[in-house]
Design a protein around this motif. Structure first.
Motif, PDB file in Angstrom:
ATOM      1  N   GLN A  32      -8.115 -13.056  -6.655  1.00  0.00           N
ATOM      2  CA  GLN A  32      -9.193 -12.550  -7.500  1.00  0.00           C
ATOM      3  C   GLN A  32      -8.919 -11.055  -7.740  1.00  0.00           C
ATOM      4  O   GLN A  32      -9.234 -10.209  -6.896  1.00  0.00           O
ATOM      5  N   ILE A  33      -8.338 -10.734  -8.878  1.00  0.00           N
ATOM      6  CA  ILE A  33      -7.739  -9.424  -9.116  1.00  0.00           C
ATOM      7  C   ILE A  33      -8.745  -8.277  -8.983  1.00  0.00           C
ATOM      8  O   ILE A  33      -8.479  -7.268  -8.316  1.00  0.00           O
ATOM      9  N   GLU A  34      -9.904  -8.399  -9.619  1.00  0.00           N
ATOM     10  CA  GLU A  34     -10.868  -7.296  -9.606  1.00  0.00           C
ATOM     11  C   GLU A  34     -11.379  -7.020  -8.196  1.00  0.00           C
ATOM     12  O   GLU A  34     -11.521  -5.861  -7.784  1.00  0.00           O
ATOM     13  N   GLN A  35     -11.650  -8.078  -7.449  1.00  0.00           N
ATOM     14  CA  GLN A  35     -12.144  -7.898  -6.085  1.00  0.00           C
ATOM     15  C   GLN A  35     -11.067  -7.280  -5.192  1.00  0.00           C
ATOM     16  O   GLN A  35     -11.356  -6.416  -4.353  1.00  0.00           O
ATOM     17  N   ILE A  36      -9.823  -7.714  -5.369  1.00  0.00           N
ATOM     18  CA  ILE A  36      -8.723  -7.142  -4.588  1.00  0.00           C
ATOM     19  C   ILE A  36      -8.606  -5.650  -4.859  1.00  0.00           C
ATOM     20  O   ILE A  36      -8.427  -4.842  -3.943  1.00  0.00           O
ATOM     21  N   SER A  37      -8.725  -5.268  -6.128  1.00  0.00           N
ATOM     22  CA  SER A  37      -8.599  -3.856  -6.494  1.00  0.00           C
ATOM     23  C   SER A  37      -9.686  -3.003  -5.849  1.00  0.00           C
ATOM     24  O   SER A  37      -9.402  -1.955  -5.244  1.00  0.00           O
ATOM     25  N   SER A  38     -10.922  -3.437  -5.961  1.00  0.00           N
ATOM     26  CA  SER A  38     -12.021  -2.626  -5.418  1.00  0.00           C
ATOM     27  C   SER A  38     -11.968  -2.566  -3.896  1.00  0.00           C
ATOM     28  O   SER A  38     -12.187  -1.502  -3.294  1.00  0.00           O
ATOM     29  N   LEU A  39     -11.659  -3.679  -3.252  1.00  0.00           N
ATOM     30  CA  LEU A  39     -11.575  -3.701  -1.788  1.00  0.00           C
ATOM     31  C   LEU A  39     -10.410  -2.852  -1.284  1.00  0.00           C
ATOM     32  O   LEU A  39     -10.522  -2.147  -0.277  1.00  0.00           O
ATOM     33  N   THR A  40      -9.280  -2.914  -2.006  1.00  0.00           N
ATOM     34  CA  THR A  40      -8.109  -2.131  -1.605  1.00  0.00           C
ATOM     35  C   THR A  40      -8.393  -0.639  -1.679  1.00  0.00           C
ATOM     36  O   THR A  40      -8.054   0.133  -0.769  1.00  0.00           O
ATOM     37  N   GLN A  41      -9.023  -0.219  -2.771  1.00  0.00           N
ATOM     38  CA  GLN A  41      -9.339   1.199  -2.914  1.00  0.00           C
ATOM     39  C   GLN A  41     -10.313   1.673  -1.835  1.00  0.00           C
ATOM     40  O   GLN A  41     -10.203   2.800  -1.334  1.00  0.00           O
ATOM     41  N   ALA A  42     -11.243   0.817  -1.462  1.00  0.00           N
ATOM     42  CA  ALA A  42     -12.259   1.217  -0.486  1.00  0.00           C
ATOM     43  C   ALA A  42     -11.755   1.166   0.947  1.00  0.00           C
ATOM     44  O   ALA A  42     -12.041   2.068   1.747  1.00  0.00           O
ATOM     45  N   GLU A  43     -10.977   0.130   1.284  1.00  0.00           N
ATOM     46  CA  GLU A  43     -10.672  -0.113   2.691  1.00  0.00           C
ATOM     47  C   GLU A  43      -9.242   0.225   3.105  1.00  0.00           C
ATOM     48  O   GLU A  43      -8.995   0.547   4.263  1.00  0.00           O
ATOM     49  N   LEU A  44      -8.297   0.151   2.155  1.00  0.00           N
ATOM     50  CA  LEU A  44      -6.898   0.376   2.527  1.00  0.00           C
ATOM     51  C   LEU A  44      -6.391   1.744   2.096  1.00  0.00           C
ATOM     52  O   LEU A  44      -5.736   2.456   2.865  1.00  0.00           O
ATOM     53  N   SER A  45      -6.674   2.124   0.870  1.00  0.00           N
ATOM     54  CA  SER A  45      -6.109   3.345   0.304  1.00  0.00           C
ATOM     55  C   SER A  45      -6.306   4.585   1.181  1.00  0.00           C
ATOM     56  O   SER A  45      -5.356   5.354   1.387  1.00  0.00           O
ATOM     57  N   PRO A  46      -7.505   4.822   1.741  1.00  0.00           N
ATOM     58  CA  PRO A  46      -7.692   6.031   2.558  1.00  0.00           C
ATOM     59  C   PRO A  46      -6.803   6.078   3.799  1.00  0.00           C
ATOM     60  O   PRO A  46      -6.507   7.172   4.306  1.00  0.00           O
ATOM     61  N   LYS A  47      -6.371   4.940   4.294  1.00  0.00           N
ATOM     62  CA  LYS A  47      -5.558   4.895   5.515  1.00  0.00           C
ATOM     63  C   LYS A  47      -4.111   5.321   5.271  1.00  0.00           C
ATOM     64  O   LYS A  47      -3.389   5.676   6.206  1.00  0.00           O
ATOM     65  N   LEU A  48      -3.663   5.253   4.018  1.00  0.00           N
ATOM     66  CA  LEU A  48      -2.250   5.483   3.723  1.00  0.00           C
ATOM     67  C   LEU A  48      -1.860   6.955   3.814  1.00  0.00           C
ATOM     68  O   LEU A  48      -0.667   7.273   3.871  1.00  0.00           O
ATOM     69  N   THR A  49      -2.826   7.848   3.854  1.00  0.00           N
ATOM     70  CA  THR A  49      -2.530   9.280   3.917  1.00  0.00           C
ATOM     71  C   THR A  49      -1.957   9.675   5.273  1.00  0.00           C
ATOM     72  O   THR A  49      -1.028  10.489   5.366  1.00  0.00           O
ATOM     73  N   ASP A  50      -2.441   9.077   6.327  1.00  0.00           N
ATOM     74  CA  ASP A  50      -2.122   9.521   7.687  1.00  0.00           C
ATOM     75  C   ASP A  50      -1.029   8.710   8.369  1.00  0.00           C
ATOM     76  O   ASP A  50      -0.433   9.181   9.336  1.00  0.00           O
ATOM     77  N   GLU A  51      -0.776   7.484   7.922  1.00  0.00           N
ATOM     78  CA  GLU A  51       0.189   6.647   8.632  1.00  0.00           C
ATOM     79  C   GLU A  51       0.768   5.580   7.720  1.00  0.00           C
ATOM     80  O   GLU A  51       0.277   5.345   6.617  1.00  0.00           O
ATOM     81  N   VAL A  52       1.835   4.955   8.198  1.00  0.00           N
ATOM     82  CA  VAL A  52       2.422   3.816   7.498  1.00  0.00           C
ATOM     83  C   VAL A  52       1.655   2.568   7.932  1.00  0.00           C
ATOM     84  O   VAL A  52       1.582   2.251   9.126  1.00  0.00           O
ATOM     85  N   ILE A  53       1.079   1.885   6.970  1.00  0.00           N
ATOM     86  CA  ILE A  53       0.301   0.679   7.267  1.00  0.00           C
ATOM     87  C   ILE A  53       1.194  -0.546   7.084  1.00  0.00           C
ATOM     88  O   ILE A  53       1.885  -0.686   6.068  1.00  0.00           O
ATOM     89  N   ARG A 112       4.442   3.976   2.008  1.00  0.00           N
ATOM     90  CA  ARG A 112       3.217   4.111   2.800  1.00  0.00           C
ATOM     91  C   ARG A 112       2.635   2.759   3.208  1.00  0.00           C
ATOM     92  O   ARG A 112       1.865   2.674   4.162  1.00  0.00           O
ATOM     93  N   LEU A 113       2.951   1.724   2.439  1.00  0.00           N
ATOM     94  CA  LEU A 113       2.438   0.386   2.758  1.00  0.00           C
ATOM     95  C   LEU A 113       3.607  -0.575   2.874  1.00  0.00           C
ATOM     96  O   LEU A 113       4.472  -0.628   1.999  1.00  0.00           O
ATOM     97  N   VAL A 114       3.630  -1.328   3.970  1.00  0.00           N
ATOM     98  CA  VAL A 114       4.692  -2.296   4.242  1.00  0.00           C
ATOM     99  C   VAL A 114       4.073  -3.685   4.329  1.00  0.00           C
ATOM    100  O   VAL A 114       3.107  -3.900   5.071  1.00  0.00           O
ATOM    101  N   VAL A 115       4.622  -4.616   3.566  1.00  0.00           N
ATOM    102  CA  VAL A 115       4.160  -6.004   3.561  1.00  0.00           C
ATOM    103  C   VAL A 115       5.267  -6.869   4.160  1.00  0.00           C
ATOM    104  O   VAL A 115       6.420  -6.787   3.716  1.00  0.00           O
ATOM    105  N   VAL A 116       4.949  -7.669   5.156  1.00  0.00           N
ATOM    106  CA  VAL A 116       5.984  -8.472   5.817  1.00  0.00           C
ATOM    107  C   VAL A 116       5.689  -9.966   5.727  1.00  0.00           C
ATOM    108  O   VAL A 116       4.532 -10.396   5.711  1.00  0.00           O
TER     109      VAL A 116
END
Length: 454
Positions: free
Chosen positions: A158-179, A33-37
């Motif tokens: 900054q691990i904690e900030q990355i985790s909270s931001l990822t859950q809020a801003e990226l995670s919801p997008k992965l349901t509908d498309e490949v990011i 669901r998530l591609v890093v290049v």
């Protein structure tokens, strides 16, 4: 459904055909669901040269034209889709503006901004290739969530900030498309672009997998997994099907080019399995890195890391005194220097430093300011052109006969430094770089190509 984060390196997104192969891997596995290049192969090196102070105006234009040509060849195969063309042209204009800015005033922050543009191009182009093949895909700017400090060139996530931001801003997008997002880059609290250092795309993928609590991270490169050693040095090197986190961490740290040394850390924290395979030949399989493995042989691999520096410090202050090592390491810490190996005597301490750990713009570690600080309390001698060779495995420190066997192979060579015992997973030696290939091949023949191998 399981969630997989897939990372594709520079050779895997080097051109349209390479991207096409990678897109097929993603489409055939809906759990990705998530591609890093990374940036397309060669682009980061061109950008690094653009950051150099001695690059004149004519050379800058030539470098920008080469970067532009790589992007336009991919755009041509895509049929020049308007929105992608607009995006790529904007990035190319940004590259030119930043390079001109650097020619007037040197700034590490501007260097990082410039170096980040390669991933901006490759992510936009790769998402377009996915859409061309029928996948629903869009680009996400990783700088919105990959929070780091402001140490430009080798920023610390900054691990904690990355985790909270990822859950809020990226995670919801992965349901509908490949990011599709970028490796290697992030942003500090002020929004300034930072880089994680050369090879940091693997680390980016693992950090995002950790934040998403993914089931696996796939590292797609140009080789079919991790080998018992570099096949270019030992023709009979063979791929390893399965390896433990501890073994993989040692191999990555001591020179296995397939993985960035920090990649394993986020995976270990969340017990996320990691797969390493070839995007050029995915049918060949690869190497799985797992928390628990079926077999733990004494000898797993031989790793080599070239371009090593040995720092020797001599001081009578060490004699029956306290605090010398603390002061030395405090000095190194202030300069963001990480020590690999260390040996001590009554009045000497020797440290190995990895020059390949220099920042993303290619600047070295041993600057004049650091050497002057160290010279205030010790006599400093620097030795270069060395190679660090590590025998990686299990229970090495407690298995009788390991040292004897290794030292018999090393007998014809001058060993500058030996470290063994601190970890059950490695035995390390430092030799002249000119002898590294011969030593690696000899060790591999004895440990892996003889009938009595464990």
């Amino acid at each position: 459904m399981s969630l997989i984060v897939a990372k594709f390196g520079g050779t895997s997104v080097a051109d349209y055909d390479a991207m096409h192969r990678c897109a097929r891997i993603i489409i055939e596995n809906p759990e990705i669901r998530l591609v890093v290049v990374s940036a397309s192969s060669g682009v980061t090196n061109l950008l690094v040269e653009l950051t150099q102070a001695d690059t004149d105006a004519q050379r800058r234009q030539s470098l920008i034209q080469q970067i532009s040509a790589i992007q336009h060849l991919i755009l041509e195969k895509l049929g020049f889709p308007n929105e992608v063309v607009v995006r790529i042209e904007a990035v190319l204009e940004r590259i030119e503006a930043l390079s001109e800015q650097l020619s007037v005033q040197r700034s590490k922050a501007v260097m990082d901004e410039l170096l980040a543009q390669g991933e901006q191009c490759s992510s936009a182009l790769f998402a377009a290739v996915l859409r061309e093949k029928g996948a629903k895909s869009s680009v996400f700017d990783v700088r919105n969530i990959m929070r780091t400090d402001s140490f430009f060139g080798r920023a610390e996530p900054q691990i904690e900030q990355i985790s909270s931001l990822t859950q809020a801003e990226l995670s919801p997008k992965l349901t509908d498309e490949v990011i599709v997002t970028q490796g290697f880059i992030g942003a500090d609290y002020q929004g300034c672009t930072t880089t994680l250092g050369r090879g940091g795309s693997d680390y980016s993928a693992a950090l995002l997998a950790e934040a998403l609590k993914a089931d696996a991270v796939q590292i797609w490169t140009d080789v079919a997994g991790i080998y018992t050693t570099d096949p270019r040095l030992a023709p009979n090197a063979r791929p390893i099907k399965e390896i433990s986190f501890n073994e993989a961490a040692e191999m990555a740290t001591f020179g296995a080019k397939v993985l960035h040394p920090a990649t394993i850390l986020p995976a270990v924290r969340q017990k996320i399995q990691v797969f390493v395979g070839s995007s050029w030949a995915p049918e060949q399989g690869g190497t799985w890195i797992r928390h628990q493995v079926n077999a733990e042989p004494v000898y797993r691999a031989v790793a080599v890391r070239r371009d090593q520096t040995l720092l020797n410090l001599h001081s009578l202050q060490m004699l029956h005194a306290q605090g010398f090592l603390a002061e030395t390491f405090a000095t190194l810490a202030r300069h963001k220097i990480s020590v690999d190996l260390i040996t001590t005597s009554e009045v000497n301490v020797s440290l190995t430093l990895d020059k390949t750990g220099s920042d993303s713009s290619g600047h070295g570690l041993l600057n004049e300011s650091l050497l002057q600080e160290l010279s205030q309390h010790s006599r400093v001698r620097v030795e270069e052109n060395l190679a660090l060779i590590a025998i990686v495995g299990n229970k090495i420190a407690t298995t009788a006969g390991v040292c004897r066997r290794v030292f018999e192979v090393l007998a014809p060579h001058n060993v500058r430094m030996i470290c063994q015992g601190a970890s059950p997973h490695n035995l390390c030696v430092l030799v002249a770089e000119s002898e590294a290939a011969q030593v690696v091949n000899a060790l591999h023949q004895d440990l892996f190509e003889t009938p009595e191998v464990i």
